[in-house]
Write a protein that holds these residues in place. Structure first.
Motif, PDB file in Angstrom:
ATOM      1  N   LEU A  37      -0.636   6.261  -7.030  1.00  0.00           N
ATOM      2  CA  LEU A  37      -1.626   5.191  -6.870  1.00  0.00           C
ATOM      3  C   LEU A  37      -2.610   5.171  -8.034  1.00  0.00           C
ATOM      4  O   LEU A  37      -3.078   4.100  -8.434  1.00  0.00           O
ATOM      5  CB  LEU A  37      -2.352   5.345  -5.540  1.00  0.00           C
ATOM      6  N   GLU A  62       7.083   3.523  -1.711  1.00  0.00           N
ATOM      7  CA  GLU A  62       6.724   4.662  -0.875  1.00  0.00           C
ATOM      8  C   GLU A  62       7.694   4.741   0.306  1.00  0.00           C
ATOM      9  O   GLU A  62       7.902   3.753   1.021  1.00  0.00           O
ATOM     10  CB  GLU A  62       5.282   4.515  -0.378  1.00  0.00           C
ATOM     11  N   THR A 109       6.285  -0.142   1.282  1.00  0.00           N
ATOM     12  CA  THR A 109       6.502   1.051   2.108  1.00  0.00           C
ATOM     13  C   THR A 109       7.887   1.040   2.739  1.00  0.00           C
ATOM     14  O   THR A 109       8.604   0.038   2.724  1.00  0.00           O
ATOM     15  CB  THR A 109       5.434   1.148   3.210  1.00  0.00           C
ATOM     16  N   ALA A 123       3.454   6.888  -3.271  1.00  0.00           N
ATOM     17  CA  ALA A 123       2.081   6.386  -3.137  1.00  0.00           C
ATOM     18  C   ALA A 123       1.115   7.511  -2.807  1.00  0.00           C
ATOM     19  O   ALA A 123       0.252   7.377  -1.939  1.00  0.00           O
ATOM     20  CB  ALA A 123       2.018   5.294  -2.075  1.00  0.00           C
ATOM     21  N   ALA A 151      -5.027   1.793  -2.561  1.00  0.00           N
ATOM     22  CA  ALA A 151      -3.853   0.932  -2.368  1.00  0.00           C
ATOM     23  C   ALA A 151      -4.272  -0.527  -2.175  1.00  0.00           C
ATOM     24  O   ALA A 151      -3.633  -1.450  -2.700  1.00  0.00           O
ATOM     25  CB  ALA A 151      -3.036   1.412  -1.171  1.00  0.00           C
ATOM     26  N   TRP A 208      -7.135   7.015  -0.518  1.00  0.00           N
ATOM     27  CA  TRP A 208      -5.888   6.461  -1.051  1.00  0.00           C
ATOM     28  C   TRP A 208      -5.510   5.163  -0.363  1.00  0.00           C
ATOM     29  O   TRP A 208      -4.872   4.296  -0.972  1.00  0.00           O
ATOM     30  CB  TRP A 208      -4.808   7.529  -1.004  1.00  0.00           C
ATOM     31  N   GLU A 209      -5.926   4.978   0.886  1.00  0.00           N
ATOM     32  CA  GLU A 209      -5.759   3.676   1.525  1.00  0.00           C
ATOM     33  C   GLU A 209      -6.627   2.635   0.812  1.00  0.00           C
ATOM     34  O   GLU A 209      -6.210   1.485   0.607  1.00  0.00           O
ATOM     35  CB  GLU A 209      -6.146   3.777   3.006  1.00  0.00           C
ATOM     36  N   MET A 221      -0.384   6.113   3.005  1.00  0.00           N
ATOM     37  CA  MET A 221      -0.815   6.295   1.623  1.00  0.00           C
ATOM     38  C   MET A 221      -1.378   7.705   1.439  1.00  0.00           C
ATOM     39  O   MET A 221      -2.016   8.251   2.340  1.00  0.00           O
ATOM     40  CB  MET A 221      -1.914   5.280   1.274  1.00  0.00           C
TER      41      MET A 221
END
Length: 531
Positions: free
Chosen positions: A14, A32, A271, A9, A259, A255-256, A37
Motif C-alpha cells: 500500500l 490482495e 481483493t 495490500a 487503501a 492501512w484501511e 488490508m
C-alpha cells in the motif's frame, strides 16, 4: 499511462501504491488475496474486541516514515504543554497547537501517544525487558545466579567467539553465556522451533542490532538523570524506546485508511485475488495471473511489478520456470507460523507491586505492560499481549481485560492442527498454571491462525543471496515487504523499501542495492550528523 501491478495490500504494497500515485503518472493496481488490508499489520475485530497480530508499535528512526504516518492519521491532542515531537530532523513543541489536534474521545482517525512497557515473565516473576540489571533484577535472580551472569559476561567480553556464525554465538558475545541461557534461549527457540545454533547470526544483527549489556546499563543510568521527551527518540536503541504512536483502532486502521486514499487518487485495490502466475519474457515480467474465490483467473499486464508475496511462492509462479538451482533455493526457504488465542476476562491474578489487591477498581489494578515475554519452559505460550494497554479503544467493555496469547508453530504441525476448543483450553490452562489468570473466570475466547508470519534464517537461507541476485536481474520487478524480501522487517522497514523502490523509478535508477540496504545501515540511512 504505465501500470504498476502490486502483489499484496500490506504496509509495503500500500505504501508503494500511494507513493506511485502521489509522485508519478503510473497507475497502481493492488492485488490482495484476502479481504483485509495490512497483511499481518491488520486488525481483527472479534465482537468489538480488536486483535493486533504480533503487536505493531508505530515508531521509526526514519523521519520520512514518522511524517508519512501522521499525514494519514494526526497525533492526538496532548495535555502536557512541554511535550515535543521529532520528525524531519526537527524537534517541535506541541504547546499552543494541542487544541487543533484531534481528540480520540470524539474522533476515530487519530494516532495515540502510548507508553511502552514490556517485561519478561520467568520463575513466576517479572523482570525488566530489556534486562536492566537493576537492584530489583539482581535481587530476583539471587546472589549466585548474578555472580555467574557477571563472570560469564566478562569472559565473553574478553574472549568473544570468532567468527560469529550463528544466533547463539551472537547472543553470547553480547550478553554472556549465562544471561543468554537465562533470558534469551528458551523464548527464541519457542519462536523458531529450532536451536539457536541453527539460526543465522544475521537475524540477531538485524533485530537486536546494537543492544548489549553495556547499552542496557547505560540506558538505565541515563534515565536517572534525564528523560528523552521527544517521540523521535532517535538516539535510543529501538528495543529501549519508551513511547510510540498507535492508531486508535489498531494498526489495520492505518492501512484501511491508506487503501481508501489510494482509491481516491485513482488507484485500484482488488481483493480476493491470489496471484498464481507471473509471465516473463527473459528477465522482464509482462503480466500476472490472479485467481478469484470462484476459481476464475484474470490477467493483469503492466510495465512495473512489486511483489510482497513469499519468495518461495513467487519463484514457483514464474512462467517460464526459474532455473533448477534457483527453484531449489526457493523451495528450501522456511517460514514460521503463528496462532493467537484471545481471552476475555474480568481481571488478572497478577498486579503491580504496591497495588491494593482488594480494590474494586479493576482498570486501575491492571498491569501496564503492552506485552510480556513468557520465558517459563513448562508452557508453550511465547508472548502475552494486553490489548487494553495498546489502546483502550481495542476493548469493547473497559471493565474487562482483553488478552492475546501468542503461540509459534509450523503450518500443519500438531499445534497448528489443534481444534479451536482444545487450543483455548491449552491457553487458559497455561496462564492459570503460571499464575497470571484464573481460568474459571474467562468470559469469552477465540483462535486466530496466521500463515508465514516469520521468514526463517535457516533452511536454504544461507544461499538466499544467490536467489536475490538472480531475481534482481528482472529490470521491472521489485521485491519489498517482510515475505517479499524474506527478511524479518518491521512495518517501517517494509515501508522504506517500498519508498526507496519508487525513488529508483522516479530517478531512473536500475540498481536495487539501496532497496535491500533498508534495515541494514545505521539509522535506516539517516546520517547521524543530521539526526
Amino acid at each position: 499511462p504505465r501500470t504498476a501491478v502490486i502483489i499484496g495490500a500490506g504496509p509495503a504494497g500500500l505504501t508503494a501504491a500511494f507513493e506511485l500515485l502521489d509522485r508519478t503518472d503510473i497507475h497502481a493496481v493492488v492485488l490482495e488475496k484476502s479481504t483485509y488490508m495490512g497483511g499481518i499489520a491488520r486488525t481483527v475485530n472479534y465482537k468489538g474486541n480488536r486483535i493486533d497480530i504480533g503487536g505493531h508499535r508505530f515508531f521509526s528512526k526514519s523521519d520520512r516514515v514518522m511524517e508519512w504516518w501522521q499525514r494519514f492519521m494526526p497525533l492526538q491532542a496532548l495535555a502536557d504543554p512541554k511535550q515535543t515531537i521529532t520528525y524531519q530532523r526537527q524537534t517541535r513543541e506541541l504547546a499552543g497547537s494541542t487544541t487543533a489536534a484531534p481528540d480520540p474521545a470524539t474522533t476515530d482517525r487519530v494516532m495515540l501517544l502510548r507508553g511502552r512497557k514490556s517485561r519478561i515473565y520467568y520463575l513466576r516473576r517479572f523482570f525488566d525487558y530489556p534486562i536492566s540489571l537493576s537492584v530489583d533484577t539482581l535481587g530476583k535472580l539471587g546472589l549466585m545466579r548474578t555472580f555467574k551472569i557477571g563472570f560469564s559476561y566478562l569472559r565473553s567480553a574478553a574472549f568473544p567467539i570468532r567468527p560469529e556464525t550463528n544466533l547463539e554465538e551472537f547472543f553470547i558475545n553480547r550478553f554472556g553465556r549465562q544471561l543468554y541461557a537465562t533470558f534469551f534461549r528458551d523464548y527464541t527457540e519457542k519462536v523458531w522451533g529450532v536451536p539457536c545454533e541453527r539460526i543465522s547470526a544475521e537475524w540477531g544483527a538485524q533485530r537486536v542490532k546494537g543492544l548489549s549489556i553495556t547499552k542496557a546499563v547505560w540506558h538505565f543510568v541515563k534515565k536517572l538523570f534525564q528523560r528523552d521527551r521527544s517521540i523521535g527518540q532517535k538516539g535510543t536503541e529501538t528495543s529501549l524506546i519508551e513511547q510510540f504512536l498507535y492508531p486508535k483502532l489498531g494498526p489495520g486502521q492505518m492501512w484501511e485508511t491508506v487503501a481508501v486514499e489510494v482509491q481516491k487518487k485513482g488507484g485500484e485495490v482488488r481483493t480476493e485475488l491470489e496471484v498464481v502466475r507471473l509471465r516473463r519474457e527473459g528477465e522482464h515480467i509482462v503480466e500476472v495471473d490472479a485467481r478469484d474465490a470462484g476459481g476464475v483467473t484474470q490477467s493483469f499486464p503492466g510495465e512495473v511489478f512489486f511483489s510482497t508475496m513469499p519468495v518461495k511462492q513467487l519463484v514457483a509462479a514464474l512462467d517460464p520456470p526459474a532455473p533448477e538451482d534457483m527453484r531449489a533455493i526457493a523451495d528450501g526457504l522456511v517460514y514460521r507460523d503463528f496462532i493467537t488465542v484471545g481471552l476475555l476476562l474480568p481481571q488478572l491474578r497478577i498486579t503491580e507491586p504496591g497495588q491494593d489487591s482488594a480494590s474494586s477498581d479493576r482498570v486501575a489494578k491492571l498491569i501496564k505492560d503492552n506485552w510480556i515475554y513468557i520465558q517459563e519452559p513448562d508452557v508453550q505460550v511465547g508472548r502475552l499481549q494486553i490489548f487494553n494497554n495498546w489502546s483502550p479503544y481495542l476493548v469493547a467493555d473497559s471493565n474487562t481485560v482483553w488478552l492475546g496469547l501468542e503461540y509459534f508453530c509450523n503450518e500443519g504441525d500438531a499445534l497448528w492442527s489443534r481444534p479451536d476448543a482444545s487450543m483455548i483450553e491449552l491457553a487458559k490452562d497455561e496462564l492459570d498454571r503460571i499464575g497470571i489468570i484464573d481460568q474459571a473466570t474467562v468470559l469469552d475466547a477465540m483462535v486466530l491462525r496466521v500463515e508465514k508470519t516469520y521468514p526463517a534464517y535457516f533452511g536454504s537461507y544461507e544461499r538466499f543471496p544467490e536467489l536475490r541476485a538472480w531475481l534482481d536481474r528482472f529490470d521491472n520487478l521489485f521485491l519489498i515487504g517482510r515475505n517479499g524480501m524474506h527478511r524479518y522487517n518491521n512495518q517501517d522497514h517494509s515501508m522504506l523499501a517500498a519508498m526507496t523502490a519508487v525513488d529508483n523509478l522516479v530517478e531512473g535508477r536500475g540498481d536495487k542495492a539501496n532497496v535491500w540496504a533498508t534495515n541494514t545501515e545505521e539509522e535506516y540511512h539517516e546520517e547521524k550528523s543530521k539526526s
